[in-house]
Structure formats: C-alpha cells, structure tokens
Scaffold this motif. Structure first.
Motif, PDB file in Angstrom:
ATOM      1  N   PHE A  45      23.215  21.660   9.893  1.00  0.00           N
ATOM      2  CA  PHE A  45      22.373  22.082   8.771  1.00  0.00           C
ATOM      3  C   PHE A  45      22.987  23.294   8.073  1.00  0.00           C
ATOM      4  CE2 PHE A  45      18.506  24.227   7.012  1.00  0.00           C
ATOM      5  CZ  PHE A  45      18.170  23.231   6.108  1.00  0.00           C
ATOM      6  N   ALA A  46      23.500  24.245   8.855  1.00  0.00           N
ATOM      7  CA  ALA A  46      24.163  25.417   8.273  1.00  0.00           C
ATOM      8  C   ALA A  46      25.376  25.004   7.459  1.00  0.00           C
ATOM      9  CB  ALA A  46      24.560  26.391   9.371  1.00  0.00           C
ATOM     10  N   ARG A  47      26.137  24.056   7.969  1.00  0.00           N
ATOM     11  CA  ARG A  47      27.313  23.563   7.223  1.00  0.00           C
ATOM     12  C   ARG A  47      26.872  22.917   5.909  1.00  0.00           C
ATOM     13  NH1 ARG A  47      29.887  19.255   5.873  1.00  0.00           N
ATOM     14  NH2 ARG A  47      28.347  17.889   6.834  1.00  0.00           N
ATOM     15  N   LYS A  48      25.795  22.141   5.965  1.00  0.00           N
ATOM     16  CA  LYS A  48      25.311  21.451   4.782  1.00  0.00           C
ATOM     17  C   LYS A  48      24.833  22.456   3.717  1.00  0.00           C
ATOM     18  CE  LYS A  48      22.525  17.237   4.157  1.00  0.00           C
ATOM     19  NZ  LYS A  48      23.650  16.346   3.919  1.00  0.00           N
ATOM     20  N   VAL A  49      24.136  23.506   4.179  1.00  0.00           N
ATOM     21  CA  VAL A  49      23.671  24.540   3.253  1.00  0.00           C
ATOM     22  C   VAL A  49      24.842  25.286   2.642  1.00  0.00           C
ATOM     23  CG1 VAL A  49      22.412  26.718   3.107  1.00  0.00           C
ATOM     24  CG2 VAL A  49      21.425  24.805   4.387  1.00  0.00           C
ATOM     25  N   THR A  50      25.834  25.612   3.464  1.00  0.00           N
ATOM     26  CA  THR A  50      26.984  26.384   3.000  1.00  0.00           C
ATOM     27  C   THR A  50      27.810  25.607   1.969  1.00  0.00           C
ATOM     28  OG1 THR A  50      27.150  27.536   5.128  1.00  0.00           O
ATOM     29  CG2 THR A  50      29.108  27.543   3.723  1.00  0.00           C
ATOM     30  N   THR A  51      27.973  24.303   2.209  1.00  0.00           N
ATOM     31  CA  THR A  51      28.777  23.498   1.300  1.00  0.00           C
ATOM     32  C   THR A  51      27.989  22.972   0.115  1.00  0.00           C
ATOM     33  OG1 THR A  51      28.335  21.489   2.620  1.00  0.00           O
ATOM     34  CG2 THR A  51      30.313  22.778   3.160  1.00  0.00           C
ATOM     35  N   GLY A  52      26.640  23.139   0.178  1.00  0.00           N
ATOM     36  CA  GLY A  52      25.815  22.683  -0.928  1.00  0.00           C
ATOM     37  C   GLY A  52      25.640  21.192  -0.985  1.00  0.00           C
ATOM     38  N   GLU A  53      25.839  20.486   0.155  1.00  0.00           N
ATOM     39  CA  GLU A  53      25.668  19.036   0.174  1.00  0.00           C
ATOM     40  C   GLU A  53      24.193  18.674   0.019  1.00  0.00           C
ATOM     41  OE1 GLU A  53      27.399  17.040   3.482  1.00  0.00           O
ATOM     42  OE2 GLU A  53      29.120  18.384   3.553  1.00  0.00           O
ATOM     43  N   ASN A  54      23.933  17.526  -0.562  1.00  0.00           N
ATOM     44  CA  ASN A  54      22.575  17.020  -0.702  1.00  0.00           C
ATOM     45  C   ASN A  54      22.278  16.007   0.380  1.00  0.00           C
ATOM     46  OD1 ASN A  54      21.997  18.518  -3.060  1.00  0.00           O
ATOM     47  ND2 ASN A  54      23.120  17.004  -4.302  1.00  0.00           N
TER      48      ASN A  54
END
Length: 259
Positions: A250-259
C-alpha cells in the motif's frame, strides 16, 4: 451479530451490497459489480439501474457507477479504501490458505468497523463472509486493535456520552473499555471471543496506512471450537506477515501514485 432474516430477498440483498461497495470503495463498472456479487451482467445492470433511479448511484461519462447523493462520501476516502482493498485481497487469500480459516479486511468508520473484504476458509465448518457487514468497533477484534492505538483524547471523544445520544444502552463504559484495550498494543493483536456472534472467535491486527483518516485492520475468524491458546502463536505470525505485506504494498502504491 445480526442474523439473516428467514424471509430475505436475494435481489434486495444484492442491491444493498452494491450500495455499500459504491459508498465505501467508489466507482465500479457493470462487469465488476457482476463479479463481486457472482451474478450475470444483466442482473448487475438492473440492480445498478434501480440504484440510479433511487439516487443511491449515478452513472458517469465513462459508464462507471458511483455513489449518488444518498450515499456520497469524500472522493479521497473512496480512492484510498478501494486501493487498500485491491492491495489487501491477495494477502487475505494467502492468509486464509495458510491457516485454512476466514480472513477479513475492515476499516474504521466512526465507532463502527465496516468489513470491506473477506476470503473464506475451505473447511466445511467455517466462518462465512463478513464483507459488507458493519459491527461495533469495541466488539470486533480488528476494531479493538485500532482503538487500543488511538490517542487518549480521540478515544474519549469517540465514546463520550454526547456522541452516543439515542444509543445510550449500546455505549460501553469508557473505563471498562480502557481496561479491555490495555495490553493490546504490546501483544500486537486483539481477540474477539464470541463478542459479536456465539461460537465465533477472531484475532485482529492493525494495518498501518500512515493516514489517520484511514484506519484499517485484518482479522482471522474461526469457530471457537478450533481456537486454542497454543495455536495463537501461529495465527499471530501469519497475521504479522499478512499485515506487513499489505502495509508495504500500500505504501508503494501511494508513493508511486498508482490507482
């Protein structure tokens, strides 16, 4: 724990499940709705059309359905919760397979927990899906785990008498609740031993999202007859692996801005 009424109507139940999904997770297409409910696309389309007619949903220019005026919540909340569920489901799959018990993802809304994802165990005797259910946070294992880590002032405000106007009989004593929550942060998990349903025990652990507006937890639920203190260690280890994986992804997804 509320029991399903003997006169339950499947179409009504499906419509209510869709309403909850739209409110909590955000927009979805007809195909996604059909997959979530396990129904034909035509059935999902009829259900969504009725929700639109009653203002529980709206259809956007991309032919996605979103929460309507009756259900509207902050768009940011939709996006974050939807992303969290998407990230968490593979880890719930792995957790359920490892323990052969049902695994749940839940988020805190006020003084209640809303279950947004469940993967059932494969045994004949198992705890069924809780997805879409709403339960008091102070009774649910994941809710207890979250409440135990709240700042003192926030916990007091959540359970202040004025916050429970009209629900006075349901409000737990704050002193008793503090006693029950004591020790949970050190243990890393919280227990719900038949607090929401006779014959069901659950173990919950916080998922740290680094967002005070999105507090979540994962739990493992099982028939009480299969729960033992000797087996608690293996449940804690499995929960630790699952929540760490969810937090990392989840942190990776938030950091990269993935949807």
């Amino acid at each position: 724990m509320k029991n399903s009424p003997s006169y339950s109507v499947t179409s009504v139940d499906h419509a209510l499940q869709l309403a909850v999904i739209l409110q909590v997770e955000g927009p979805l297409r007809v195909s996604e709705a059909a997959a979530r409910l396990g129904v034909a696309r035509s059935t999902a389309h009829r259900l969504l059309s009725m929700l639109v007619f009653r203002d529980f949903a709206v259809q956007d220019a991309n032919r996605c359905y979103a929460a309507g005026p009756v259900l509207s919540l902050a768009a940011r909340s939709h996006s974050r919760i939807s992303s969290l569920r998407l990230v968490a489901m593979p880890f719930l799959d792995a957790l359920a397979a490892r323990l052969d018990e049902s695994a749940n993802l839940m988020v805190l809304f006020g003084d209640h927990m809303r279950f947004i994802g469940t993967v059932e165990g494969k045994r004949v005797l198992r705890v069924g899906s809780r997805e879409g259910s709403v339960m008091p946070a102070h009774l649910v294992s994941g809710g207890k785990a979250i409440l135990a880590e709240l700042p003192a002032g926030e916990l007091e405000a959540l359970y202040a008498p004025e916050a429970w106007a009209g629900r006075e009989q349901e409000r737990p004593s704050l002193d008793t609740l503090r006693d029950q929550l004591h020790g949970i942060p050190a243990a890393g998990v919280a227990l719900n031993v038949e607090g929401t349903e006779a014959g069901v025990t659950a173990v919950g652990r916080v998922v740290r999202t680094n967002d005070d507006g999105l507090r979540a937890a994962v739990s493992v639920s099982m028939p009480s007859t299969r729960f033992t203190t000797e087996g608690l260690g293996s449940i804690v280890r499995a929960l630790t692996v699952a929540t760490a994986g969810i937090e990392r992804e989840f942190a990776r997804k938030v950091t990269t801005g993935e949807n």
